[in-house]
Design a protein around this motif. Structure first.
Motif, mmCIF file in Angstrom:
data_model
loop_
_atom_site.group_PDB
_atom_site.id
_atom_site.type_symbol
_atom_site.label_atom_id
_atom_site.label_comp_id
_atom_site.label_asym_id
_atom_site.label_seq_id
_atom_site.Cartn_x
_atom_site.Cartn_y
_atom_site.Cartn_z
ATOM 1 N N GLU A 59 0.860 -1.189 0.000
ATOM 2 C CA GLU A 59 0.000 0.000 0.000
ATOM 3 C C GLU A 59 0.889 1.230 0.000
ATOM 4 O OE1 GLU A 59 -3.970 1.089 2.385
ATOM 5 O OE2 GLU A 59 -2.203 0.957 3.671
ATOM 6 N N ASP A 60 0.545 2.215 -0.843
ATOM 7 C CA ASP A 60 1.317 3.457 -0.874
ATOM 8 C C ASP A 60 0.718 4.484 0.084
ATOM 9 O OD1 ASP A 60 -0.883 4.564 -2.180
ATOM 10 O OD2 ASP A 60 0.060 4.542 -4.161
ATOM 11 N N ALA A 61 1.297 5.667 0.117
ATOM 12 C CA ALA A 61 0.867 6.717 1.053
ATOM 13 C C ALA A 61 -0.564 7.185 0.791
ATOM 14 C CB ALA A 61 1.825 7.908 0.976
ATOM 15 N N GLU A 62 -1.056 7.050 -0.441
ATOM 16 C CA GLU A 62 -2.423 7.450 -0.779
ATOM 17 C C GLU A 62 -3.435 6.354 -0.466
ATOM 18 O OE1 GLU A 62 0.011 8.091 -3.465
ATOM 19 O OE2 GLU A 62 0.315 9.953 -2.369
ATOM 20 N N GLY A 63 -2.986 5.234 0.028
ATOM 21 C CA GLY A 63 -3.889 4.139 0.361
ATOM 22 C C GLY A 63 -4.193 3.190 -0.784
ATOM 23 N N GLN A 64 -3.497 3.341 -1.916
ATOM 24 C CA GLN A 64 -3.711 2.444 -3.051
ATOM 25 C C GLN A 64 -2.931 1.150 -2.842
ATOM 26 O OE1 GLN A 64 -2.634 4.641 -6.586
ATOM 27 N NE2 GLN A 64 -4.769 5.231 -6.899
ATOM 28 N N GLU A 65 -3.641 0.038 -3.018
ATOM 29 C CA GLU A 65 -3.018 -1.268 -2.866
ATOM 30 C C GLU A 65 -2.659 -1.843 -4.232
ATOM 31 O OE1 GLU A 65 -5.192 -4.110 -0.529
ATOM 32 O OE2 GLU A 65 -5.550 -2.674 1.088
ATOM 33 N N GLN A 66 -1.533 -2.537 -4.270
ATOM 34 C CA GLN A 66 -1.077 -3.245 -5.462
ATOM 35 C C GLN A 66 -0.587 -4.615 -5.020
ATOM 36 O OE1 GLN A 66 -0.988 -2.342 -8.756
ATOM 37 N NE2 GLN A 66 -2.070 -0.462 -8.241
ATOM 38 N N ARG A 67 -0.739 -5.593 -5.917
ATOM 39 C CA ARG A 67 -0.271 -6.948 -5.633
ATOM 40 C C ARG A 67 0.724 -7.344 -6.720
ATOM 41 N NH1 ARG A 67 -2.708 -12.607 -6.116
ATOM 42 N NH2 ARG A 67 -1.909 -13.667 -4.268
ATOM 43 N N TYR A 68 1.897 -7.807 -6.307
ATOM 44 C CA TYR A 68 2.955 -8.176 -7.229
ATOM 45 C C TYR A 68 3.458 -9.579 -6.912
ATOM 46 C CZ TYR A 68 3.253 -3.101 -7.854
ATOM 47 O OH TYR A 68 2.974 -1.780 -8.101
ATOM 48 N N ARG A 69 4.000 -10.220 -7.956
ATOM 49 C CA ARG A 69 4.697 -11.494 -7.749
ATOM 50 C C ARG A 69 6.124 -11.310 -8.230
ATOM 51 N NH1 ARG A 69 3.812 -17.647 -9.904
ATOM 52 N NH2 ARG A 69 5.022 -18.559 -8.207
ATOM 53 N N LEU A 70 7.096 -11.713 -7.415
ATOM 54 C CA LEU A 70 8.493 -11.615 -7.789
ATOM 55 C C LEU A 70 8.886 -12.829 -8.616
ATOM 56 C CD1 LEU A 70 8.266 -9.533 -5.481
ATOM 57 C CD2 LEU A 70 10.647 -10.016 -5.011
ATOM 58 N N VAL A 71 9.260 -12.566 -9.866
ATOM 59 C CA VAL A 71 9.580 -13.625 -10.822
ATOM 60 C C VAL A 71 10.911 -13.299 -11.505
ATOM 61 C CG1 VAL A 71 7.144 -14.175 -11.248
ATOM 62 C CG2 VAL A 71 8.297 -12.491 -12.689
ATOM 63 N N GLY A 72 11.356 -14.180 -12.408
ATOM 64 C CA GLY A 72 12.567 -13.945 -13.181
ATOM 65 C C GLY A 72 12.339 -12.957 -14.303
ATOM 66 N N GLU A 73 13.439 -12.464 -14.882
ATOM 67 C CA GLU A 73 13.358 -11.456 -15.940
ATOM 68 C C GLU A 73 12.557 -11.927 -17.138
ATOM 69 O OE1 GLU A 73 16.141 -12.364 -14.408
ATOM 70 O OE2 GLU A 73 17.390 -10.631 -13.973
ATOM 71 N N VAL A 74 12.711 -13.188 -17.525
ATOM 72 C CA VAL A 74 12.064 -13.663 -18.744
ATOM 73 C C VAL A 74 10.567 -13.849 -18.588
ATOM 74 C CG1 VAL A 74 14.138 -14.729 -19.686
ATOM 75 C CG2 VAL A 74 12.611 -16.078 -18.256
ATOM 76 N N GLU A 75 10.067 -13.914 -17.369
ATOM 77 C CA GLU A 75 8.627 -14.083 -17.176
ATOM 78 C C GLU A 75 7.966 -12.837 -16.591
ATOM 79 O OE1 GLU A 75 7.633 -17.145 -14.216
ATOM 80 O OE2 GLU A 75 9.721 -17.067 -13.579
ATOM 81 N N ALA A 76 8.734 -11.754 -16.446
ATOM 82 C CA ALA A 76 8.183 -10.516 -15.899
ATOM 83 C C ALA A 76 7.130 -9.936 -16.845
ATOM 84 C CB ALA A 76 9.289 -9.502 -15.656
ATOM 85 N N ASP A 77 6.021 -9.510 -16.272
ATOM 86 C CA ASP A 77 4.923 -8.884 -17.011
ATOM 87 C C ASP A 77 4.248 -7.904 -16.043
ATOM 88 O OD1 ASP A 77 2.775 -8.111 -18.546
ATOM 89 O OD2 ASP A 77 1.903 -10.119 -18.690
#
Length: 164
Positions: A102-120
């Protein structure tokens, strides 16, 4: 005429120019199990396309076949060099984890940490080597991390760490 003045497009259409090989990402090359499965499926598809062109002797087919052979070599090299670490689990962010921030404005984001070749990034899959990925690595729920960006640093709170 000197070959220095022949366009590469002309050489490729005649099957005399193989083109540049795609470079592999820096090592260690990490991919998730799902990413490995996608790359293996892509390799099988490339091999099937190459086999379908095997009998075609047209120049255009020759160029397409060369392109497929380059892609096949790259995928094979990538799959050979890549490591697929087992998911670590736990409450610390590591490769393969899903992280909700969550950032300072309260917006939530969800990420998955993956390798460079599968990053999207549009799908929420970010490289573990990206600035955001590096900021999140080893963080835990409740931690504040600083994402250093050219547009300015952003402080994010880690809300959740999840594993498949």
């Amino acid at each position: 005429m000197s070959r220095a003045f022949v366009r590469e497009d002309d050489l490729e259409s005649r099957g005399e120019f193989e083109g540049l090989e795609r470079p592999l990402p820096p090592r260690p090359i990490l991919i998730t199990a799902a990413g490995r499965a996608r790359l293996e499926a892509q390799l099988a598809e490339t091999e099937a396309e190459e086999a379908a062109l095997a009998e075609d002797t047209a120049l255009a087919a020759d160029s397409a076949r060369q392109h497929l052979q380059r892609e096949k070599r790259w995928l094979e090299s990538l799959l050979t060099a890549a490591q697929t670490p087992a998911p670590e689990g736990g409450d610390e962010v590591a490769f393969g984890a899903w992280v909700t921030v969550e950032d300072a404005e309260g917006q939530e984001q969800r990420y998955r940490l993956v390798g460079e070749v599968e990053a999207d990034p549009k799908a929420g899959a970010i490289s573990w080597r990206s600035p955001l990925g590096r900021a999140l690595m080893q963080a835990r729920k409740g931690d504040l991390v600083t994402w250093q960006r050219p547009a300015g640093d952003i402080e994010l709170e880690v809300l959740a760490v999840e594993w498949d």
